[in-house]
Design an enzyme around this catalytic site. Structure first.
Site, PDB file in Angstrom:
ATOM      1  N   GLU A  43       0.843  -1.199   0.000  1.00 13.74           N
ATOM      2  CA  GLU A  43       0.000   0.000   0.000  1.00 13.74           C
ATOM      3  C   GLU A  43       0.881   1.253   0.000  1.00 13.74           C
ATOM      4  O   GLU A  43       1.711   1.430   0.896  1.00 13.74           O
ATOM      5  CB  GLU A  43      -0.916   0.026   1.236  1.00 13.74           C
ATOM      6  CG  GLU A  43      -1.911  -1.103   1.287  1.00 13.74           C
ATOM      7  CD  GLU A  43      -2.957  -1.007   0.189  1.00 13.74           C
ATOM      8  OE1 GLU A  43      -3.467   0.112  -0.060  1.00 13.74           O
ATOM      9  OE2 GLU A  43      -3.257  -2.045  -0.409  1.00 13.74           O
ATOM     10  N   GLU A  84      -4.031   1.700   9.815  1.00 18.93           N
ATOM     11  CA  GLU A  84      -3.848   1.554   8.362  1.00 18.93           C
ATOM     12  C   GLU A  84      -4.020   0.088   7.960  1.00 18.93           C
ATOM     13  O   GLU A  84      -4.645  -0.214   6.940  1.00 18.93           O
ATOM     14  CB  GLU A  84      -2.462   2.060   7.954  1.00 18.93           C
ATOM     15  CG  GLU A  84      -2.228   2.090   6.464  1.00 18.93           C
ATOM     16  CD  GLU A  84      -3.052   3.147   5.753  1.00 18.93           C
ATOM     17  OE1 GLU A  84      -3.832   2.763   4.840  1.00 18.93           O
ATOM     18  OE2 GLU A  84      -2.934   4.335   6.086  1.00 18.93           O
ATOM     19  N   GLU A  91     -10.971  -2.781   3.438  1.00 21.54           N
ATOM     20  CA  GLU A  91     -11.065  -2.629   1.985  1.00 21.54           C
ATOM     21  C   GLU A  91     -10.985  -3.971   1.274  1.00 21.54           C
ATOM     22  O   GLU A  91     -11.728  -4.219   0.315  1.00 21.54           O
ATOM     23  CB  GLU A  91      -9.970  -1.689   1.489  1.00 21.54           C
ATOM     24  CG  GLU A  91     -10.198  -0.255   1.903  1.00 21.54           C
ATOM     25  CD  GLU A  91      -9.085   0.681   1.480  1.00 21.54           C
ATOM     26  OE1 GLU A  91      -8.046   0.213   0.983  1.00 21.54           O
ATOM     27  OE2 GLU A  91      -9.264   1.901   1.658  1.00 21.54           O
TER      28      GLU A  91
END
Length: 137
Positions: A43, A84, A91
């Protein structure tokens, strides 16, 4: 006659994955955590956060920040990294169970993003306070 059978290994659902016990569980959990870290490094937001963390540690060294400053900043940063990771997990799950557009999926992703944003602001406020305090000292 009652025969004594060896206990069946703990299998998680129908996955064929064996649940570890004892010291093996510790090593398995460590391996899973490292795999999560490796996934998170894919990410770009996390890579930026890691880079910012390293840069701020250098900034604190240049400014002569206190041990408590380093400690509190590191705690805040690791909470950010954890959130995070949870945001990325949300997600991934949403993309798996709802690949088509869904307002509920959008809300879940937006809420995860907001949680990360709140921690980014908390980190920035703390860093600014350290910079201002050490600049005035």
């Amino acid at each position: 006659m009652n025969e004594h059978k060896a206990p069946e290994p703990d299998i998680i659902g129908n996955t064929g994955i064996r649940k570890e016990r004892g010291i093996a569980h510790f090593f398995a959990a460590s391996r899973y955590s490292f795999q999560g870290f490796k996934r998170l490094t894919q990410e770009s937001a996390f890579r930026h956060e890691l880079l910012a963390y390293a840069g701020i540690i250098v900034l604190f060294a240049v400014l002569g920040a206190s041990f408590n400053d380093y400690l509190l900043f590191s705690v805040l940063a690791f909470v950010l990294f954890a959130v995070e990771a949870l945001n990325t997990a949300i997600e991934e799950i949403i993309d798996r169970i709802s690949p088509e557009f869904s307002i509920v999926a959008k809300h879940a992703k937006d809420l995860g993003s907001f949680a990360v944003f709140c921690l980014l602001v908390a980190n920035a406020v703390f860093v600014a306070s350290v910079v201002i305090r050490t600049a005035l000292a």
